[in-house]
Design a protein around this motif. Structure first.
Motif, mmCIF file in Angstrom:
data_model
loop_
_atom_site.group_PDB
_atom_site.id
_atom_site.type_symbol
_atom_site.label_atom_id
_atom_site.label_comp_id
_atom_site.label_asym_id
_atom_site.label_seq_id
_atom_site.Cartn_x
_atom_site.Cartn_y
_atom_site.Cartn_z
ATOM 1 N N CYS A 151 -27.304 -24.500 -44.558
ATOM 2 C CA CYS A 151 -27.440 -24.709 -46.008
ATOM 3 C C CYS A 151 -27.589 -26.205 -46.266
ATOM 4 N N TYR A 157 -22.124 -24.047 -55.186
ATOM 5 C CA TYR A 157 -21.155 -23.618 -54.176
ATOM 6 C C TYR A 157 -21.245 -22.122 -53.894
ATOM 7 N N LEU A 160 -23.768 -21.821 -51.215
ATOM 8 C CA LEU A 160 -23.188 -22.344 -49.973
ATOM 9 C C LEU A 160 -22.242 -21.323 -49.335
#
Length: 337
Positions: A151, A157, A160
């Motif tokens: 990533c 997030y 991710l």
């Protein structure tokens, strides 16, 4: 955000005290007038008066007192200069770029962090670390015999963590290419505008693959102002590894841990980072907590409040109550002395 804000200063406080005193005097005067100053006439028989019911005007005459008190209260608040304000907040952050470099080699299958293996525990602790950050760009590099970027740096997030969940054994041919993984992480950070750039390397092995030596990669990182935190995971001594036997099925064998702590320490020292050893899941959690505290993002907050005067509004209400009380006292609730 709209708010009602009253600046309690000494003059305003004094006005409130005077207002309360006035209200208290009005109530006291009303009670005293009602009980002690009423005119009296003697009658021979009061039974007729007692049997007669009180009219609606008599029952609701107390409304005059309430209107007068409301008028006084509104005027007192008006003289205290009430204000409403709109608060504007400007937040500026100086984020950190972080590359997480994660070992996914076969040795990470060791189950010395029972009941899970090292890779599972590492992924869970990385998730907790990511969820504590707010304005940092974070990326993920995985490595075994080679490395690739799972990533890129991102503020998303959720994406991710989705890529982190997809990390598994066997996605790369087995081996341990620590130097290549660090070089990959440095390459992702070298052109970013962030003032602070860090790599968090987690491994349990010894570099045995790749064309770049780990210390050489650390030297490159230093020239790029990239700080490297290194984490060696695994209990001291032998660890149980699961082995899939084609005849007997899954079984466990004991194999020695081979963490190259000397090299991990040198990498951290060379780049201004720090080396950690995680012998348990709890220690690994504490390590990520410490790195989180060491690499705090600077946040600057400027607040502006625009005030609007409410003096005229309360004067309007105060005079309105007063006029209404006067009108009602001379019409609906008029009393003949």
């Amino acid at each position: 955000m709209t708010l009602f804000e009253q600046d309690i200063t000494i003059p305003a406080l004094a006005i409130f005290i005077i207002g309360l005193a006035i209200i208290g005097v009005i109530i006291f005067y009303y009670i005293k007038k009602r009980h002690y100053t009423s005119a009296s006439i003697k009658y021979s028989d009061l039974q007729i008066v007692r049997r007669s019911a009180r009219s609606g005007r008599q029952r609701f005459r107390f409304l005059l007192l309430i209107l007068r008190l409301l008028a006084v209260a509104a005027l007192v608040i008006a003289f205290a200069r009430p204000q409403s304000g709109t608060e504007n907040r400007e937040v500026s952050t100086e984020g950190i770029d972080i590359m997480l470099v994660l070992d996914v080699s076969g040795s990470m299958k060791a189950e010395d962090f029972k009941p899970q293996n090292r890779l599972y525990v590492a992924k869970e602790e990385i998730k907790k670390f990511v969820q504590k950050r707010t304005s940092d760009r974070i990326g993920l590099v995985v490595f075994s015999k080679s490395s690739f970027t799972q990533c890129p740096l991102t503020l998303d997030y959720g994406v991710l963590l989705t890529f982190l969940d997809q990390v598994r054994f066997g996605m790369i041919e087995d081996g341990t290419a620590i130097g290549m993984a660090l070089a990959n992480g440095v390459n992702r950070l070298r052109e970013t505008p962030a003032k602070s750039k860090i790599i968090i390397l987690l491994t349990d092995g010894v570099n045995n693959s790749g064309q770049i030596d780990p210390l050489t990669a650390a030297t490159i990182a230093k020239t790029m102002n990239v700080k490297i935190y290194t984490i060696g995971v695994g209990r001291p001594g032998n660890a149980m590894y699961p082995v899939d036997d084609p005849i007997f099925g899954k079984r466990y064998v004991y194999m020695p841990n081979e963490i190259d702590e000397k090299t991990l320490q040198e990498i951290a020292d060379k780049t201004g980072g720090k080396y950690f050893r995680a012998r348990s899941e709890k220690e690994l959690e504490q390590i990520y907590d410490e790195i989180d505290k060491l690499e705090k993002t600077e946040i600057k907050v400027n607040e502006y409040v625009q005030y609007r005067e409410l003096f005229s509004l309360f004067v309007f209400w105060g005079l309105g109550f007063l006029v209404l009380e006067m009108v009602l006292s001379q019409t609906v609730f008029r009393k003949i002395p």
